[in-house]
Design an enzyme around this catalytic site. Sequence first.
Site, mmCIF file in Angstrom:
data_model
loop_
_atom_site.group_PDB
_atom_site.id
_atom_site.type_symbol
_atom_site.label_atom_id
_atom_site.label_comp_id
_atom_site.label_asym_id
_atom_site.label_seq_id
_atom_site.Cartn_x
_atom_site.Cartn_y
_atom_site.Cartn_z
ATOM 1 N N ASP A 34 0.837 -1.222 0.000
ATOM 2 C CA ASP A 34 0.000 0.000 0.000
ATOM 3 C C ASP A 34 0.860 1.256 0.000
ATOM 4 O O ASP A 34 0.574 2.223 -0.715
ATOM 5 C CB ASP A 34 -0.914 -0.002 1.245
ATOM 6 C CG ASP A 34 -2.004 -1.075 1.131
ATOM 7 O OD1 ASP A 34 -2.808 -1.208 2.062
ATOM 8 O OD2 ASP A 34 -2.023 -1.778 0.085
ATOM 9 N N ALA A 35 1.941 1.250 0.806
ATOM 10 C CA ALA A 35 2.772 2.465 0.947
ATOM 11 C C ALA A 35 3.373 2.843 -0.404
ATOM 12 O O ALA A 35 3.378 4.017 -0.800
ATOM 13 C CB ALA A 35 3.864 2.230 1.980
ATOM 14 N N GLU A 36 3.832 1.829 -1.159
ATOM 15 C CA GLU A 36 4.441 2.088 -2.477
ATOM 16 C C GLU A 36 3.357 2.585 -3.438
ATOM 17 O O GLU A 36 3.560 3.533 -4.196
ATOM 18 C CB GLU A 36 5.100 0.812 -3.002
ATOM 19 C CG GLU A 36 5.628 0.862 -4.429
ATOM 20 C CD GLU A 36 6.566 2.032 -4.694
ATOM 21 O OE1 GLU A 36 7.084 2.619 -3.724
ATOM 22 O OE2 GLU A 36 6.724 2.396 -5.882
ATOM 23 N N TYR A 37 2.157 1.985 -3.354
ATOM 24 C CA TYR A 37 1.039 2.415 -4.222
ATOM 25 C C TYR A 37 0.716 3.883 -3.931
ATOM 26 O O TYR A 37 0.601 4.712 -4.840
ATOM 27 C CB TYR A 37 -0.186 1.538 -3.963
ATOM 28 C CG TYR A 37 -1.433 1.965 -4.710
ATOM 29 C CD1 TYR A 37 -2.355 2.824 -4.123
ATOM 30 C CD2 TYR A 37 -1.671 1.551 -6.016
ATOM 31 C CE1 TYR A 37 -3.490 3.231 -4.801
ATOM 32 C CE2 TYR A 37 -2.804 1.953 -6.703
ATOM 33 C CZ TYR A 37 -3.708 2.795 -6.090
ATOM 34 O OH TYR A 37 -4.825 3.223 -6.772
ATOM 35 N N GLU A 114 -25.168 -18.068 -14.493
ATOM 36 C CA GLU A 114 -24.486 -17.040 -13.687
ATOM 37 C C GLU A 114 -25.198 -16.876 -12.348
ATOM 38 O O GLU A 114 -26.406 -17.126 -12.257
ATOM 39 C CB GLU A 114 -24.537 -15.684 -14.423
ATOM 40 C CG GLU A 114 -23.939 -15.710 -15.804
ATOM 41 C CD GLU A 114 -24.271 -14.449 -16.609
ATOM 42 O OE1 GLU A 114 -24.854 -13.505 -16.038
ATOM 43 O OE2 GLU A 114 -23.949 -14.422 -17.805
ATOM 44 N N LYS A 116 -27.107 -14.700 -9.670
ATOM 45 C CA LYS A 116 -27.949 -13.520 -9.877
ATOM 46 C C LYS A 116 -27.687 -12.568 -8.707
ATOM 47 O O LYS A 116 -28.142 -12.770 -7.589
ATOM 48 C CB LYS A 116 -29.419 -13.895 -9.936
ATOM 49 C CG LYS A 116 -30.304 -12.701 -10.307
ATOM 50 C CD LYS A 116 -31.756 -13.090 -10.564
ATOM 51 C CE LYS A 116 -32.577 -11.887 -11.006
ATOM 52 N NZ LYS A 116 -32.536 -10.740 -10.046
ATOM 53 N N ARG A 137 -30.480 1.306 -14.711
ATOM 54 C CA ARG A 137 -31.348 0.656 -15.693
ATOM 55 C C ARG A 137 -32.632 1.448 -15.856
ATOM 56 O O ARG A 137 -33.173 1.577 -16.948
ATOM 57 C CB ARG A 137 -31.660 -0.760 -15.232
ATOM 58 C CG ARG A 137 -32.679 -1.481 -16.088
ATOM 59 C CD ARG A 137 -32.845 -2.932 -15.660
ATOM 60 N NE ARG A 137 -33.925 -3.555 -16.402
ATOM 61 C CZ ARG A 137 -35.184 -3.589 -15.968
ATOM 62 N NH1 ARG A 137 -35.495 -3.040 -14.794
ATOM 63 N NH2 ARG A 137 -36.118 -4.165 -16.685
HETATM 64 N N1 LIG Z 1 -28.688 -9.506 -11.512
HETATM 65 C C1 LIG Z 1 -27.921 -10.316 -12.268
HETATM 66 O O1 LIG Z 1 -27.030 -10.973 -11.762
HETATM 67 C C2 LIG Z 1 -28.167 -10.394 -13.752
HETATM 68 C C3 LIG Z 1 -27.418 -11.279 -14.573
HETATM 69 N N2 LIG Z 1 -26.456 -12.080 -14.045
HETATM 70 N N3 LIG Z 1 -27.658 -11.321 -15.898
HETATM 71 C C4 LIG Z 1 -28.602 -10.526 -16.447
HETATM 72 O O2 LIG Z 1 -28.813 -10.610 -17.782
HETATM 73 C C5 LIG Z 1 -29.641 -9.635 -18.429
HETATM 74 C C6 LIG Z 1 -29.419 -9.787 -19.910
HETATM 75 C C7 LIG Z 1 -30.692 -10.275 -20.509
HETATM 76 C C8 LIG Z 1 -31.780 -10.046 -19.511
HETATM 77 C C9 LIG Z 1 -31.108 -9.863 -18.154
HETATM 78 N N4 LIG Z 1 -29.346 -9.662 -15.724
HETATM 79 C C10 LIG Z 1 -29.143 -9.586 -14.373
HETATM 80 O O3 LIG Z 1 -29.895 -8.711 -13.649
HETATM 81 C C11 LIG Z 1 -30.782 -7.865 -14.381
HETATM 82 C C12 LIG Z 1 -30.971 -6.531 -13.717
HETATM 83 C C13 LIG Z 1 -32.367 -6.056 -14.080
HETATM 84 C C14 LIG Z 1 -33.079 -7.222 -14.644
HETATM 85 C C15 LIG Z 1 -32.183 -8.422 -14.422
HETATM 86 O O4 LIG Z 1 -32.491 -8.936 -13.135
#
Ligand SMILES: NC(=O)c1c(N)nc(OC2CCCC2)nc1O[C@@H]1CCC[C@@H]1O
EC number: 6.5.1.2
Length: 330
Positions: A34-37, A114, A116, A137
Amino acid sequence: MKPEEARARAEELRREIEYHDHRYYVLDDPVIEDAEYDRLVRELVALETAYPELVTPDSPTQRVGGRPREGFVTVQHRAPMLSLANAFNAADLADFDRRVRTGLADEDVDYVVELKFDGVAVSLTYEHGRLVRGATRGDGVTGEEITPNLRTIRSIPLRLRQPGAPNVIEVRGEVYMPKEAFARLNERREDAGLPLFANPRNAAAGSLRQLDPGITAERKLDIWLYGIGYTDGIVFGRHSEALAWLGEQGFRVNPHTRIFSTLEEVERHLEHWREARFELPYVIDGLVLKVDRLDQQERLGTTLKSPRWAVAYKYPPEQAETTVEDIIIR
Ligand SMILES: NC(=O)c1c(N)nc(OC2CCCC2)nc1O[C@@H]1CCC[C@@H]1O
């Protein structure tokens, strides 16, 4: 020091600080003390103070900038930010899978699965590799412009690693507050007699909607990138390729993403996270399944609200609030 030497040194320091920011905030794997950063940052600030013409918007010293604003400007997303249809059980999942396979005439399908993240969806627009705008959004078509607040999130790169690639690209992700940061924030608010945030999502939303970016900067927000909205310069064949590209460009992409080709594998994965999610340092409210091939996404298309090629599998909400059943009448 001559001006052109100062310019060269400032650019060298910026690259070095960006490299260490990426290691620390994106890879969680710093290679510098951290100090160097701090010394690197102090040298850059001194140079930019002595030569103000050297300051560029994407300099690491410009993350927390600007006076508080009067209000928020709204912006139109180049491509709508869709929402997700929900699945709550195995039957809903089977319905989704059947509709997908029917729509694709029984072709093989790979699903990207993924976590959510339970936060605030945002879009980040980069022009010629530089972050020019960040927005919430909103209703999916129109969001609030919150660029100064998003710039304070240290894991968001102010410029892409290969700026040459697309002229314009709009990426999507979820801003969230880690559980630990949420607990500490509410402790401070309790000590100060301020109302507490009900959950990390509300705390993240409240922190992003601050008119003063200095306050946002203190809130320890972070982000996971999960998609690309609009781009004019690159084409991907698969969603998983787009995610890999985002990681190469320096964005923070979640390590728990997997690809499966059968619903059985997906269901085993969902069962794993039903309990494992409580060990994560951030809140998830489910997982998201997405058809991986983009040509198959195209063919399945979207409804007005959400894609036919994706679904959110939701777990029941954590029983945080006390319910009537829990109160034993003695
Ligand atoms: N909240 C999430 O982790 C997430 C995700 N991992 N992937 C997507 O893909 C989008 C792309 C197509 C439709 C939704 N959306 C996410 O969240 C959005 C935020 C608003 C509506 C969805 O929940």
